[in-house]
Design an enzyme around this catalytic site. Structure first.
Site, PDB file in Angstrom:
ATOM      1  NE  ARG A 157      -0.305  -6.983  -6.381  1.00 40.52           N
ATOM      2  CZ  ARG A 157      -1.575  -6.592  -6.364  1.00 40.52           C
ATOM      3  NH1 ARG A 157      -2.473  -7.282  -5.681  1.00 40.52           N
ATOM      4  NH2 ARG A 157      -1.955  -5.526  -7.025  1.00 40.52           N
ATOM      5  CE  LYS A 190       0.128  -3.065 -17.347  1.00 40.45           C
ATOM      6  NZ  LYS A 190      -0.899  -2.863 -16.318  1.00 40.45           N
TER       7      LYS A 190
END
Length: 488
Positions: free
Chosen positions: A350, A276
């Site tokens: 996920r 990130k």
């Protein structure tokens, strides 16, 4: 904080350090305010005549040593339009009043702000308690100089007339407040404290506290045997071992099918190899709030002894870059047998959830809800007010939205169909872990839907509601707890 409810009490006779009294817009007096005004020979009317205080929502003004009144202070709270005043407006007004009270001189307060809501007394009690708990919350344990805690330790919610159904509301709201506090405490801890192991130890401590609660911890070796290659891939780059934490709450006292709650517990998310940007990366300690909310909800229902069976699963891992980390383009095999092409290692939530959702199926649940700070796209779509809801069962989605609306912690349903699922096509595996730039919240849920075909399932994306700025909000513990109350 000690909460209590009392009825058939005249405002002028209420003892304590202060009274909270409602004044509506255009200087309209509530029933309790009229009682005080009469006892004091017009002290409130005299103040209102100056025009400084009009009853505008969330205005606060304090009167001291009012003649004919037992309490030391009378705190007038603006409550806006009387016709529009309900339990949620009450919550905002209680929050404003608590924020205005001095923290170093008031130990007890009696609130008559919900006095005119006696017909909806349970909701009034619930929202008042949640408001006080929220405003009283602090997290400063890592500061060398501790700020002094508020001296306010007792809150009485008072009604001048007779009310019913407040005992249950008092018990449930107090437990809900405690569960929200636990969730916030876990979430606000830095990533070097709140690791997967810390979450597991917290759960084990809870099991010692509540007789109806058992906890099982699956280690990486256990997950390896179960074939949880997707889950394990997320923690490959970290020195912190991943954990699958399983709460087993047998509140019903039988073998009836449980509700399963599955929380994303990425205790710090760098993005892995797909790292990130540096700005605000410190907030990625909040990427475990799904797991924290499940933990807080289990705390709440265990405390209130809710007669329902619940399985709570925390998918806990740390996503770090290293020579061992999963790389973009790697293919992993999930517990279900489906293979996944990891196109972006920052779509890691996920990957832990899909194996946890498959594992949840072993308990033959009557329904499953997963909770996750899953996508930035959710914040773009819904902002920070309402969480996203997607489901494979419309009746379940409807039930969640009804519960959320009733407690003031709302969810909004987004669509999910085969057209969106096509975006997850992979050239080299059964499915890719991302679906491109568009509809990110929806395609994330579509990914999870591949692993939830055997039961009723709903997904809550709480990326926008779980924290505000640098602090956790405690949501969606109220939504989840109210949903379980409604189910029970």
């Amino acid at each position: 904080m000690n909460y209590s409810v009392t009825s058939n009490l005249s405002a002028k006779d209420a003892a304590g350090d202060c009274l909270l009294i409602a004044i509506y817009k255009d200087k309209q007096l509530s029933a309790a305010a009229k009682s005080i005004d009469e006892a004091s020979n017009g002290a409130i009317s005299e103040l209102l005549a100056f025009g400084d205080f009009t009853g505008k929502a969330e205005q606060v003004h304090t009167l001291y040593s009012v003649a004919g009144v037992t309490a030391k202070r009378v705190v007038l709270v603006g409550c806006g339009e009387q016709k529009a005043f309900d339990a949620f407006a009450l919550k905002k007004c209680v929050s404003a009043a608590i924020a205005a009270l001095p923290t170093d001189s008031i130990t007890s307060a009696t609130s008559f702000l919900g006095d005119d809501l006696a017909s909806d007394s349970a909701a009034a009690v619930t929202q008042a308690i949640l408001a006080v708990a929220d405003k009283q919350y602090t997290f400063n344990i890592h500061k060398s100089e501790q700020s002094k805690p508020s001296l306010l330790v007792s809150m009485t919610i008072a009604f001048s007339g007779d009310v019913a159904n407040t005992d249950t509301a008092l018990t449930q709201a107090t437990a809900m407040a405690h569960g929200s506090k636990l969730s916030r405490d876990l979430s606000n801890q830095p990533g070097n404290v709140c690791t997967p192991t810390y979450l597991a130890e917290t759960a084990l401590g809870m099991a010692k506290e509540f007789d109806a609660l058992d906890v099982e911890i699956l280690e990486e070796a256990d997950m390896e045997k179960l074939g949880m290659g997707s889950f394990l891939s997320v923690g490959h780059g970290s020195d912190q071992p991943s954990k699958l934490v399983v709460f087993k709450y047998n509140g019903a006292g039988d073998d009836s099918a449980p509700v399963a709650l599955v929380g994303k517990g990425v205790t710090f998310d760098t993005g892995g190899i797909s790292i990130k940007p540096g700005a605000n990366m410190d907030e990625m300690k909040f990427d475990m709030i799904g797991a924290a909310s499940v933990t807080g909800t289990i705390q709440a229902i265990a405390e209130m002894k809710l007669p329902i069976n619940v399985i709570g699963i925390l998918a806990a891992a740390e996503n770090m870059p290293s020579a061992r980390a999963t790389k973009p383009g790697d293919i992993v095999k999930s517990m279900s047998g489906k293979t996944i092409e990891v196109l972006n290692t920052d779509a890691e939530g996920r990957l832990v959830l899909c194996d946890a959702l498959t594992y949840a199926g072993k308990y033959k649940p009557r329904l499953v809800i997963d909770i996750a700070t899953l996508t930035g796209a959710c914040i773009v779509a819904l902002g920070h007010e309402i969480c996203a809801l997607l489901a494979n069962d419309q009746s379940l989605a409807d039930e969640i939205m009804v519960s959320g609306k009733s407690i003031g912690d709302q969810a909004w349903q987004l669509p999910m169909n085969d057209e969106y699922k096509k975006l997850l096509k992979s050239e080299h595996a059964d499915i890719g872990n991302i679906g491109g730039r568009t509809a990110g919240t929806i395609t994330a849920a579509c990914f999870l839907s591949h692993f939830t075909e055997d039961y009723r399932w709903a997904h809550l994306d709480i990326a926008g509601t779980a924290w505000t700025g640098k602090a956790a909000s405690g949501r969606p513990v109220p939504l989840l707890t109210q949903f379980l109350i409604d189910q029970a």
